[in-house]
Structure formats: structure tokens, C-alpha cells
Design a protein around this motif. Structure first.
Motif, short mmCIF file in Angstrom:
data_model
loop_
_atom_site.label_atom_id
_atom_site.label_comp_id
_atom_site.label_asym_id
_atom_site.label_seq_id
_atom_site.Cartn_x
_atom_site.Cartn_y
_atom_site.Cartn_z
N GLY A 119 0.96 -1.26 -0.04
CA GLY A 119 0.01 0.04 -0.07
C GLY A 119 0.80 1.30 0.02
N PRO A 120 1.54 1.41 -1.09
CA PRO A 120 2.49 2.69 -1.08
C PRO A 120 1.73 3.96 -1.13
CG PRO A 120 2.34 1.62 -3.31
CD PRO A 120 1.53 0.72 -2.36
N PRO A 121 2.45 5.00 -0.72
CA PRO A 121 1.70 6.25 -0.44
C PRO A 121 1.25 6.64 -1.63
CG PRO A 121 3.84 6.30 0.90
CD PRO A 121 3.77 5.03 0.19
N LYS A 122 0.31 7.59 -1.93
CA LYS A 122 -0.36 8.13 -2.96
C LYS A 122 0.72 9.01 -3.97
CE LYS A 122 -4.31 10.40 -4.69
NZ LYS A 122 -3.64 11.43 -5.90
N LEU A 123 1.62 9.67 -3.03
CA LEU A 123 2.58 10.36 -3.65
C LEU A 123 3.60 9.66 -4.78
CD1 LEU A 123 4.01 13.09 -4.09
CD2 LEU A 123 5.39 12.76 -2.02
N PHE A 124 3.84 8.31 -4.19
CA PHE A 124 4.88 7.44 -4.94
C PHE A 124 4.22 6.92 -6.02
CE2 PHE A 124 7.44 6.05 -0.80
CZ PHE A 124 8.09 7.33 -0.76
N VAL A 125 2.74 6.52 -5.94
CA VAL A 125 2.09 5.94 -6.93
C VAL A 125 1.81 7.02 -8.29
CG1 VAL A 125 -0.21 5.04 -7.68
CG2 VAL A 125 0.79 4.32 -5.32
N PHE A 128 5.27 7.12 -9.80
CA PHE A 128 5.59 6.03 -10.42
C PHE A 128 4.42 4.86 -10.51
CE2 PHE A 128 9.12 7.46 -7.91
CZ PHE A 128 9.98 7.72 -8.63
N PRO A 129 3.59 5.15 -11.57
CA PRO A 129 2.40 4.45 -11.76
C PRO A 129 2.79 2.97 -12.07
CG PRO A 129 2.49 6.38 -13.32
CD PRO A 129 3.75 6.32 -12.55
N ALA A 130 3.80 2.50 -12.32
CA ALA A 130 4.05 1.17 -12.33
C ALA A 130 3.98 0.39 -11.28
CB ALA A 130 5.64 0.89 -13.01
N LEU A 131 3.99 1.14 -9.93
CA LEU A 131 4.00 0.50 -8.67
C LEU A 131 2.46 -0.03 -8.42
CD1 LEU A 131 5.64 3.19 -6.20
CD2 LEU A 131 6.50 1.03 -6.94
N ASN A 132 1.51 0.38 -9.25
CA ASN A 132 0.22 -0.24 -9.09
C ASN A 132 0.15 -1.58 -9.50
OD1 ASN A 132 -1.66 1.93 -8.18
ND2 ASN A 132 -1.46 2.82 -10.13
N LYS A 133 1.05 -2.26 -10.32
CA LYS A 133 0.94 -3.52 -10.80
C LYS A 133 1.59 -4.47 -9.82
CE LYS A 133 1.35 -2.28 -16.01
NZ LYS A 133 2.09 -2.33 -17.26
N ILE A 134 2.56 -4.04 -9.19
CA ILE A 134 3.43 -4.77 -8.05
C ILE A 134 2.43 -4.55 -6.96
CG2 ILE A 134 5.21 -4.74 -6.61
CD1 ILE A 134 6.99 -3.23 -8.67
N THR A 135 1.73 -3.62 -6.43
CA THR A 135 0.71 -3.70 -5.51
C THR A 135 -0.49 -4.62 -5.39
OG1 THR A 135 1.32 -1.44 -4.91
CG2 THR A 135 -0.84 -2.37 -4.04
N THR A 136 -1.05 -4.63 -6.93
CA THR A 136 -1.94 -5.68 -7.20
C THR A 136 -1.47 -6.99 -7.27
OG1 THR A 136 -2.87 -3.86 -8.67
CG2 THR A 136 -3.66 -6.29 -9.12
#
Length: 315
Positions: A119-125, A128-136
Motif C-alpha cells: 500500500g505505497p503512499p499516493k505520492l509514490f504511486v 511511479f504508476p508502475a507501482l500499481n502493478k506490483i501492489t496488485t
């Protein structure tokens, strides 16, 4: 290769000429605090509390990364030959506490980051939008989340114990030269972490749980202190002299007032009343526990440096 440690004399600890300042106690405190937070976060992940959107396991990783980095920076400041710190990572010596510690500190980072990516902070997401894939990917695999939790608890425990091992292996310092010190620092780290998380947690159940847990940790800490002092006072003459530094010597007032009284007994009484719903939960007790944990490291480090064989035999 000479062992690189926190010293200013040829990469080796000189027990009589080197004096540690504020950097080492701060590093030991922050290391213990992060260790405790990792264990707590790991427990929440393993027990499936991550399904609660306001679980503390989503906020602790970022705080842990910041505090651990500050602790390592304090440790770095204590090095005289700072440009050679990389030499610790060119080899591994199984008998060297510093070698173990260096690698534990490195391994801790990816585990905390794995927890953070749930659940990375919104600022990081946003950056770096690619973090969404890792989080999912992580959040769709329950077993992976629980393995991250186990890794957090395991490495957190190793980090907490290491902060005590770093000192207890020094035979030239009677106050430090006891295996109980590792247990003390681990329990103290858990206590300060429980107090900190209790203070910042948004989930009511978690605040109540951690207040109860901290009461247990504080009680255990009192017993560990008793074992430490009993062990020292029933040992050799130099160990008895070392124990006197805390019992009735120059460090006794700070030890009894700030560590035992303000850092353990008073917050324990307050939190016992709070969990029994006789008074409301207050940040006073957690703050006292955290301050007491910090002062404990300063007293142990400073008193330990004073407790060497020359002071015991040639006063």
C-alpha cells in the motif's frame, strides 16, 4: 582483512581509548524501535489484519525505512574511515557480530520495502504508476503476504537481538558482557515500538491490543533487568562493580528515575488503568516509554564504557 566497526582506531574497537558519543545510543535505539515495528507489522500481516484498510501495517514500513536510515546515518557518523565502509560487504565472517549486523541491516530493507509496496503512499504511486502493478500482484496473493509477514518478524527479531549482541561480545566491558543484554534490547525495542504504534494507530482495536501488549513487554522488561543485575552481582568482582554503577553508582539516579520509574513503572500503571477502562487512553504513557527506551541506551552505553577492568581494580 581487519574488521570494520564503529571506531576511530584502525577499524577495530579499542575498549580503553575510544569513547562513543551520542551516535551509538541513537543507532541502538532506532534499530530496536524499527525491529519492534517490523515484528508488529509482520504479525498484523500474518494474522490477516492487512484486510483492514486502516491497518498500521500500511503506515509502519515507510516510518521504519526513515528511522532505520537515520539510525544507519548515526552509525556512519561514528566511523573515522567512512570511505571504507563498503569493505564490510566484501566478505562474511561468521564469528564477527559486525559482519552479521551489516548483512542483517541490508536484508531488512527489501523486506520492509515489500511490506511498503502492499500500500505505497499516493505520492509514490502518482510519480511511479508502475507501482500499481506490483501492489496488485502482492495483494492478490495471500500466501505471499503472509510470507512477507513472517520475514518481517524473523528479520525484526534478528535486528533487535543484534543491537544487544553488538555490545555483549565485548569481554573488556563487564556491564555489557552478558547474553541478557540481547534479550533486554529486544524486549525494550518491542515495548517502544508497541508504544509508538499505539500512539499513531488509526484502528481502535489495534490501539487497545498494543496497549495490552506493551503492558506485557514492560513487565517482562522489569524481570529482564532483575536477571541482568542478579547475574552481575553474583559474578566476579569486576561484574559486581559494574552492577553498582546502575544500582548505587554515578548512573544510578538516571537509571532508577528515568529508565525504571518514568520509562517503565509509571507508564505501566497508566496503561493498566487505561486497558481496564478506568481512565482514557492517553499519549503520555507511550511517550514516557519511548523516552525511557532512548535513555536506557545512553545509560547502558556510557556506563558500559566506564565499567572496564582498570576502573574496577585501580580506583
Amino acid at each position: 582483512m581487519q574488521e570494520l566497526t564503529t571506531t576511530r582506531h584502525n577499524f577495530q574497537i579499542d575498549p580503553y581509548t575510544h569513547v562513543w558519543g551520542w551516535e551509538i545510543p541513537v543507532y541502538l535505539f532506532l534499530g530496536g524501535l524499527v525491529a519492534g515495528m517490523m515484528i508488529i507489522s509482520g504479525y498484523f500481516l500474518f494474522s490477516k489484519r492487512y484486510k483492514e484498510t486502516n491497518c498500521a501495517c500500511y503506515t509502519l514500513p515507510l516510518i521504519s525505512l526513515i528511522l532505520l536510515s537515520l539510525g544507519m546515518f548515526a552509525l556512519f557518523l561514528d566511523l573515522e574511515h567512512k570511505l571504507y565502509v563498503w569493505r564490510l560487504y566484501t566478505t562474511f565472517r561468521i564469528t564477527s557480530p559486525m559482519s552479521w549486523g551489516a548483512w542483517i541491516l541490508i536484508l531488512v530493507y527489501p523486506v520492509i520495502i515489500a511490506n511498503l509496496l502492499m500500500g505505497p503512499p499516493k505520492l509514490f504511486v502518482d510519480k511511479f504508476p508502475a507501482l500499481n502493478k506490483i501492489t496488485t500482484y502482492i495483494n492478490s496473493r495471500q500466501r505471499l503476504i503472509q510470507n512477507i509477514g513472517v520475514a518481517n518478524m524473523l528479520l525484526g527479531g534478528m535486528l533487535g537481538i543484534y543491537t544487544g549482541v553488538l555490545l555483549s561480545t565485548m569481554g573488556s566491558r563487564p556491564l555489557w558482557n552478558t547474553s541478557i543484554l540481547s534479550v533486554l534490547f529486544l524486549v525494550s525495542g518491542l515495548s517502544t515500538a508497541a508504544a509508538f504504534v499505539h500512539m499513531i494507530a488509526k484502528n481502535v482495536y489495534e490501539r487497545e491490543l498494543l496497549a495490552k501488549a506493551d503492558n506485557g513487554f514492560l513487565t517482562i522488561e522489569l524481570f529482564v533487568f532483575a536477571l541482568l543485575l542478579i547475574g552481575l552481582t553474583t559474578s566476579s568482582g569486576v561484574h559486581i562493580e559494574a552492577a553498582k554503577l546502575l544500582i548505587s553508582g554515578i548512573y544510578a539516579p538516571a537509571f532508577w528515575v528515568f529508565v525504571i520509574g518514568i520509562g517503565i513503572v509509571i507508564p505501566l500503571i497508566i496503561q493498566l488503568m487505561a486497558v481496564n477502562h478506568k481512565i482514557k487512553h492517553t499519549p503520555v504513557a507511550p511517550v514516557l516509554v519511548i523516552v525511557g527506551g532512548l535513555i536506557l541506551r545512553f545509560i547502558i552505553v556510557y556506563a558500559g564504557q566506564y565499567s572496564h577492568y582498570l576502573n574496577a581494580h585501580f580506583k
